[in-house]
Design an enzyme around this catalytic site. Structure first.
Site, PDB file in Angstrom:
ATOM      1  N   SER A 141     -28.528  60.362  36.836  1.00 19.95           N
ATOM      2  CA  SER A 141     -28.764  59.011  36.308  1.00 19.95           C
ATOM      3  C   SER A 141     -28.230  57.995  37.297  1.00 19.95           C
ATOM      4  O   SER A 141     -27.270  58.280  38.037  1.00 19.95           O
ATOM      5  CB  SER A 141     -28.034  58.830  34.973  1.00 19.95           C
ATOM      6  OG  SER A 141     -28.116  57.474  34.554  1.00 19.95           O
ATOM      7  N   TYR A 154     -20.198  59.744  30.423  1.00 23.78           N
ATOM      8  CA  TYR A 154     -21.601  59.956  30.820  1.00 23.78           C
ATOM      9  C   TYR A 154     -21.749  59.722  32.329  1.00 23.78           C
ATOM     10  O   TYR A 154     -22.328  60.543  33.041  1.00 23.78           O
ATOM     11  CB  TYR A 154     -22.499  59.008  30.025  1.00 23.78           C
ATOM     12  CG  TYR A 154     -23.975  59.147  30.272  1.00 23.78           C
ATOM     13  CD1 TYR A 154     -24.753  60.048  29.541  1.00 23.78           C
ATOM     14  CD2 TYR A 154     -24.627  58.379  31.239  1.00 23.78           C
ATOM     15  CE1 TYR A 154     -26.123  60.163  29.755  1.00 23.78           C
ATOM     16  CE2 TYR A 154     -25.985  58.489  31.462  1.00 23.78           C
ATOM     17  CZ  TYR A 154     -26.731  59.378  30.714  1.00 23.78           C
ATOM     18  OH  TYR A 154     -28.092  59.501  30.927  1.00 23.78           O
TER      19      TYR A 154
HETATM   20  N1  LIG Z   1     -33.915  57.230  29.250  1.00 21.75           N
HETATM   21  C1  LIG Z   1     -33.149  56.741  30.193  1.00 21.75           C
HETATM   22  O1  LIG Z   1     -33.097  55.521  30.433  1.00 21.75           O
HETATM   23  C2  LIG Z   1     -32.320  57.678  31.031  1.00 21.75           C
HETATM   24  C3  LIG Z   1     -31.727  57.150  32.191  1.00 21.75           C
HETATM   25  C4  LIG Z   1     -31.003  57.999  33.021  1.00 21.75           C
HETATM   26  C5  LIG Z   1     -30.879  59.351  32.720  1.00 21.75           C
HETATM   27  N2  LIG Z   1     -31.462  59.826  31.574  1.00 21.75           N
HETATM   28  C6  LIG Z   1     -31.347  61.268  31.357  1.00 21.75           C
HETATM   29  O2  LIG Z   1     -32.652  61.786  31.245  1.00 21.75           O
HETATM   30  C7  LIG Z   1     -32.634  63.025  30.536  1.00 21.75           C
HETATM   31  C8  LIG Z   1     -33.736  63.024  29.501  1.00 21.75           C
HETATM   32  O3  LIG Z   1     -33.466  62.024  28.546  1.00 21.75           O
HETATM   33  P1  LIG Z   1     -34.605  61.163  27.816  1.00 21.75           P
HETATM   34  O4  LIG Z   1     -34.348  59.762  28.165  1.00 21.75           O
HETATM   35  O5  LIG Z   1     -35.941  61.759  28.051  1.00 21.75           O
HETATM   36  O6  LIG Z   1     -34.112  61.323  26.297  1.00 21.75           O
HETATM   37  P2  LIG Z   1     -34.751  62.041  25.019  1.00 21.75           P
HETATM   38  O7  LIG Z   1     -33.768  61.875  23.936  1.00 21.75           O
HETATM   39  O8  LIG Z   1     -36.129  61.526  24.789  1.00 21.75           O
HETATM   40  O9  LIG Z   1     -34.863  63.570  25.460  1.00 21.75           O
HETATM   41  C9  LIG Z   1     -33.731  64.366  25.657  1.00 21.75           C
HETATM   42  C10 LIG Z   1     -33.988  65.729  25.039  1.00 21.75           C
HETATM   43  O10 LIG Z   1     -32.855  66.560  25.310  1.00 21.75           O
HETATM   44  C11 LIG Z   1     -32.622  67.352  24.154  1.00 21.75           C
HETATM   45  N3  LIG Z   1     -31.242  67.820  24.118  1.00 21.75           N
HETATM   46  C12 LIG Z   1     -30.104  67.103  23.912  1.00 21.75           C
HETATM   47  N4  LIG Z   1     -29.039  67.913  23.923  1.00 21.75           N
HETATM   48  C13 LIG Z   1     -29.493  69.180  24.139  1.00 21.75           C
HETATM   49  C14 LIG Z   1     -28.882  70.440  24.270  1.00 21.75           C
HETATM   50  N5  LIG Z   1     -27.546  70.590  24.157  1.00 21.75           N
HETATM   51  N6  LIG Z   1     -29.662  71.508  24.494  1.00 21.75           N
HETATM   52  C15 LIG Z   1     -31.011  71.378  24.614  1.00 21.75           C
HETATM   53  N7  LIG Z   1     -31.658  70.208  24.482  1.00 21.75           N
HETATM   54  C16 LIG Z   1     -30.893  69.122  24.257  1.00 21.75           C
HETATM   55  C17 LIG Z   1     -32.932  66.416  22.996  1.00 21.75           C
HETATM   56  O11 LIG Z   1     -33.189  67.139  21.806  1.00 21.75           O
HETATM   57  C18 LIG Z   1     -34.159  65.673  23.513  1.00 21.75           C
HETATM   58  O12 LIG Z   1     -35.351  66.295  23.121  1.00 21.75           O
HETATM   59  C19 LIG Z   1     -31.219  63.142  29.990  1.00 21.75           C
HETATM   60  O13 LIG Z   1     -30.472  64.011  30.817  1.00 21.75           O
HETATM   61  C20 LIG Z   1     -30.674  61.731  30.080  1.00 21.75           C
HETATM   62  O14 LIG Z   1     -29.275  61.716  30.173  1.00 21.75           O
HETATM   63  C21 LIG Z   1     -32.175  59.023  30.741  1.00 21.75           C
END
Ligand SMILES: NC(=O)c1ccc[n+]([C@@H]2O[C@H](COP(=O)([O-])OP(=O)(O)OC[C@H]3O[C@@H](n4cnc5c(N)ncnc54)[C@H](O)[C@@H]3O)[C@@H](O)[C@H]2O)c1
Length: 287
Positions: A141, A154
């Site tokens: 991230s 985080y």
């Molecule tokens: N959306 C943003 O702005 C953003 C920015 C930077 C990084 N991220 C990172 O991107 C990645 C994806 O996130 P997203 O934004 O698509 O969110 P999201 O909530 O849409 O998807 C994340 C998925 O991870 C699953 N998950 C959570 N904990 C878990 C576990 N212990 N085991 C298996 N599955 C698990 C959730 O059920 C969910 O389906 C994450 O690592 C998040 O930290 C997101």
């Protein structure tokens, strides 16, 4: 020929957000995907939508037996493993550092955000070594690159994913296994529900609800989308990135290139702070 023809990919967090967007994109490019996620209903729905090329398995990425079972399933079903996308995540324990809950919330945050990618790498590496190559991609991230208030754990864990990526890249390079990370900026996904249900009465998707507010957060004047991350993941999973390893690729619409002053410079905190001191240069004045 599609860009991932014949490739077998494991995607964690593939039931939602950028993981689901990546599963869709990868299947469209010819890959077979195994989706591992805690959300069973959503994960099964995506797998069903994608047909025979996709399989869902309930996986907690912080539990070693789950991660092993997910990877074993890919190898048993398709005979190989070309890429693992360690992408599962959530906001986790948040708030000021002096109020951090060091109990279960902390443990589950570390388990998901750092142990998850470690386990994915640990169990993918022997298979990829045996095959003579592969690609490991993890979602870090921009929070791991820059400071921000409210989520120090985080940020630390995402920085950890980048450190892990560099170290394992060096270790696995002789085996032609590339190890890279993606640093998303602000992307419209359900992660911004922070584990809650949307308020009653909202009949638009989470993505639709977030888009207007996220549009002007970064220099490129539109919200970041799951497909933006899927596109980077596609490059890193494909043979096009054969000479690329140990890197963290920022996909943020230019957010981290700015000095937190985006768009409306005239109304920025900097303009406000210096307005009483000097005459604002023309470029900082409102039109
Ligand atoms: N959306 C943003 O702005 C953003 C920015 C930077 C990084 N991220 C990172 O991107 C990645 C994806 O996130 P997203 O934004 O698509 O969110 P999201 O909530 O849409 O998807 C994340 C998925 O991870 C699953 N998950 C959570 N904990 C878990 C576990 N212990 N085991 C298996 N599955 C698990 C959730 O059920 C969910 O389906 C994450 O690592 C998040 O930290 C997101």
């Amino acid at each position: 020929m599609a860009r991932l023809d014949g490739k077998v990919v494991v995607i964690t967090g593939g039931a939602s957000g950028m993981g689901a967007a990546t599963a869709r994109r990868f299947v469209a490019e010819g890959a077979k995907v195994v989706i591992g996620d805690l959300q069973v209903e959503k994960g099964e729905a995506i797998a069903q939508e994608l047909g025979a090329a996709a399989t869902f398995i309930r996986t907690d990425v912080g539990i070693e037996a789950d991660v092993k079972a997910m990877i074993d399933l890919a190898v048993e079903a398709h005979g190989r493993l070309d890429c693992i996308f360690n992408n599962a995540g959530f906001g986790g324990v948040a708030g000021p550092i002096d109020q951090t809950d060091m109990g279960a919330p902390y443990a589950s945050t570390v388990a998901c955000l750092l142990t998850g990618p470690i386990l994915g790498m640990k169990h993918a590496a022997p298979i990829m070594k045996e095959q003579g190559g592969g690609s490991i991609v993890s979602t870090a991230s921009i929070a791991g690159l820059r400071g921000s208030s409210g989520a120090p754990v985080y940020s630390a864990l995402k920085a950890g994913v980048m450190g892990l990526t560099r170290a394992v890249a060096v270790e696995l390079a002789p085996h032609h296994i590339r190890v890279n990370a993606i640093c998303p900026g602000v992307i419209v996904t359900p992660i911004f529900l922070f584990g809650q249900q949307p308020k009653a009465g909202s009949n638009v998707s989470v993505e639709e609800a977030l888009r207007p507010g996220f549009r002007n957060l970064q220099p490129i004047p539109r919200a970041g989308e799951g497909f933006d991350i899927a596109n980077m993941a596609l490059f890193l999973a494909s043979d096009e990135s054969a000479f690329v390893t140990g890197q963290a690729f920022v996909v943020d619409g230019g957010l981290t290139t700015t000095m937190s002053v985006v768009g409306d410079v005239a109304n920025s905190p900097i303009a406000a702070a210096i307005a009483d001191l000097v005459e604002l240069p023309a470029w900082m004045q409102a039109e």
